[in-house]
Design an enzyme around this catalytic site. Structure first.
Site, PDB file in Angstrom:
ATOM      1  N   GLN A 140       7.121   0.687  10.386  1.00  0.00           N
ATOM      2  CA  GLN A 140       5.917   0.174  11.051  1.00  0.00           C
ATOM      3  C   GLN A 140       4.813   1.253  11.024  1.00  0.00           C
ATOM      4  OE1 GLN A 140       9.138  -0.455  13.040  1.00  0.00           O
ATOM      5  NE2 GLN A 140       9.178  -2.068  11.531  1.00  0.00           N
ATOM      6  N   ASP A 162       2.939  -1.105   6.645  1.00  0.00           N
ATOM      7  CA  ASP A 162       2.713  -1.427   5.231  1.00  0.00           C
ATOM      8  C   ASP A 162       1.709  -0.506   4.561  1.00  0.00           C
ATOM      9  OD1 ASP A 162       4.473  -3.570   5.632  1.00  0.00           O
ATOM     10  OD2 ASP A 162       2.835  -4.851   6.302  1.00  0.00           O
ATOM     11  N   LYS A 179       4.540   3.511   2.925  1.00  0.00           N
ATOM     12  CA  LYS A 179       5.420   4.619   3.352  1.00  0.00           C
ATOM     13  C   LYS A 179       6.547   4.838   2.353  1.00  0.00           C
ATOM     14  CE  LYS A 179       6.075   2.356   7.161  1.00  0.00           C
ATOM     15  NZ  LYS A 179       5.022   1.340   7.190  1.00  0.00           N
ATOM     16  N   GLY A 226       9.785  -3.656   5.969  1.00  0.00           N
ATOM     17  CA  GLY A 226       9.931  -4.063   4.572  1.00  0.00           C
ATOM     18  C   GLY A 226       9.310  -2.967   3.728  1.00  0.00           C
ATOM     19  N   HIS A 227      10.133  -2.140   3.122  1.00  0.00           N
ATOM     20  CA  HIS A 227       9.662  -0.957   2.394  1.00  0.00           C
ATOM     21  C   HIS A 227       9.915  -1.148   0.899  1.00  0.00           C
ATOM     22  CE1 HIS A 227      10.088   1.733   6.230  1.00  0.00           C
ATOM     23  NE2 HIS A 227       9.246   0.732   6.366  1.00  0.00           N
TER      24      HIS A 227
END
Ligand code: GDP
Ligand code: IMO
Ligand code: MG
Length: 413
Positions: free
Chosen positions: A214, A13, A16, A40-41
């Site tokens: 990650q 988080d 990225k 989760g991006h």
């Protein structure tokens, strides 16, 4: 050909996706190489917010090709749901989205096993995303895995499913149930099958952007084991997760201006006080995948130096700097005290890290709202000093500073 990697250098988080989005305008291929829909991006574009789990974030740019490499684990049902959501927003996948046949498939039994392990009080509770990631990678290594390419050969798929179902002591009658479920998605996924190693290595005239998921402190080997994810999140994962046989030209390590962690495991600079709460609120630090509140803490330069070394990073993108506006002072951890020893080596053992007492230096903060600043030398002098101190400790340059979630809220140096 040029190749760039964007890698999270903490516990995930780090923003990225925001940096991938900024750099993707110059890329032809955007490639995921590890992880699954535990990621989760988030990308904010004007009034729209997109959260990607498996689809590379580059898909937002029309004309870019997005690839899922061999090192990714794919839940086919979740992938199609994500694609449907994006298609509904006008994004096309035709001839610009491909998946390597070697990528492993997350089966419903993997999600079930993940959930059971997390609920079992006798097991080490990791606080996983319960997306079946660990069990899927375990089966891959144990050679019981189902790979994306297997979906398209029914006879072979049946044999492989019998194998894995027997291995996990599930009733053999489950094979037909799983097979039937998978058959509902096979035809929709067939057009995306492509040998990614050939595509990448023969891309002489293309720019490739690798999108990490990650972060290095969650790497299955170099992270805070066992409180890690099950993939190789560090730069070494790129080769094994795509088959790209060349050196990556530019490795951009993403560090956020403070630290966060979701799930269990040691976090020396974690703040359990009002400051931690304030960072959580100002940074909107709630998980993009599970919605869990993220644990927040001061910048850890011991960890940053370690992850920068592991990844061989060339430069740093420093994100969420705006979140630190309004603090009187800011702390940076420069060493750990473990027992009687002061060290600036990142311990290999989570047990040792658990004991680590951070040794801080304190720097003055700034009050200005910096979200509209587009030039580095317009940042408050204390913000520049904060960055300079981190550069000095890590011996790497910050080349990109992010001062807000939007594309335009990015300073290039
Ligand atoms: P990722 O998993 O590393 O891609 O990061 P996430 O998307 O899970 O979390 C980063 C969050 O911070 C997202 O909600 C982004 O929209 C947001 N974000 C990205 N860059 C910035 C920034 O510079 N400032 C602020 N305030 N938010 C940002
Ligand atoms: P992005 O790509 C933050 C964490 C989980 C848990 C551990 C293992 O958005 O940065 P898993 O489900 O992978 O077996 O969980 O890893 N984790 C993440 N934390 N960001 C992520 O992804 C994460 N993906 C997994 O919270 O502690
Ligand atoms: Mg995330």
């Amino acid at each position: 050909m040029s190749s760039t990697a964007v890698l999270g250098c903490a516990w995930g988080d780090e923003a990225k996706a925001k940096i991938v989005d900024v750099l993707a305008k110059d890329a032809d291929y955007v490639v995921r190489f590890q992880g699954g829909n535990n990621a989760g991006h988030t990308i904010k574009l004007k009034d729209k917010k997109f959260v990607f789990h498996l689809v590379p974030s580059g898909i937002l740019y029309p004309g870019k090709t997005c690839l899922i490499g061999s090192g990714v684990v794919i839940d086919p049902f979740q992938l199609l749901a994500e694609m449907d959501g994006l298609k509904a927003q006008g994004i096309s996948f035709e001839n610009r989205f491909f998946i390597d046949p070697r990528a492993q498939i997350v089966l419903p039994l993997h999600c079930e096993l993940d959930g059971k392990a997390e609920a079992d009080s006798k097991q080490t509770n990791i606080g996983t995303t319960k997306r079946g990631i660990g069990p899927c990678y375990s089966d891959a290594i144990a050679r019981y895995g189902i790979r994306f390419g297997d979906l398209f050969d029914k006879k072979y798929l049946t044999e492989r499913l019998e194998n894995i179902i027997r291995y996990h002591n599930y009733p053999i009658s489950d094979v037909s149930i799983v097979l039937e479920k998978l058959e509902q998605v096979t035809e929709q996924l067939r057009p995306f099958l492509k040998q990614i190693p050939y595509l990448l290595n023969e891309a002489d005239d293309k720019n490739i952007l690798f999108e990490g998921a990650q972060g290095t402190l969650l790497d299955v080997t170099f992270g805070t084991y066992p409180f890690v994810t099950s993939s190789h999140t560090s730069s070494g994962g790129i080769a094994i997760g795509t088959g790209f046989g060349k050196k990556v030209d530019r490795i951009v390590g993403i560090l956020k201006s403070y630290y966060t962690r979701v799930g269990k495991g040691p976090f020396p600079t974690e703040l359990h006080d009002e400051i931690g709460n304030r960072i959580r609120i100002q940074g909107n630090e709630f998980g993009s995948t599970t919605g869990r509140p993220r644990r927040c803490g001061w910048f850890d330069a011991v960890a940053a130096k370690y992850t920068s070394m592991i990844n061989g990073i060339d430069e740093i993108a420093f994100t969420l700097l705006d979140v630190l506006s309004g603090f009187d002072t800011l702390k940076i951890c420069t060493a750990y005290k473990i027992g009687d020893i002061i060290t600036n080596e990142f311990p290999h053992s989570a047990k040792d890290l658990e004991q680590a007492i951070p040794q801080y230096i304190e720097l003055p903060g700034w009050n200005d709202d910096i979200t509209g600043i587009t030039e580095y030398n317009k940042l408050p002098i204390n913000a520049q000093k904060y960055i300079a101190k981190i550069e000095e400790i890590i011996s790497k340059n910050v080349t990109i500073v992010s001062v807000g979630p939007e594309r335009g809220q990015t300073i290039f140096r």
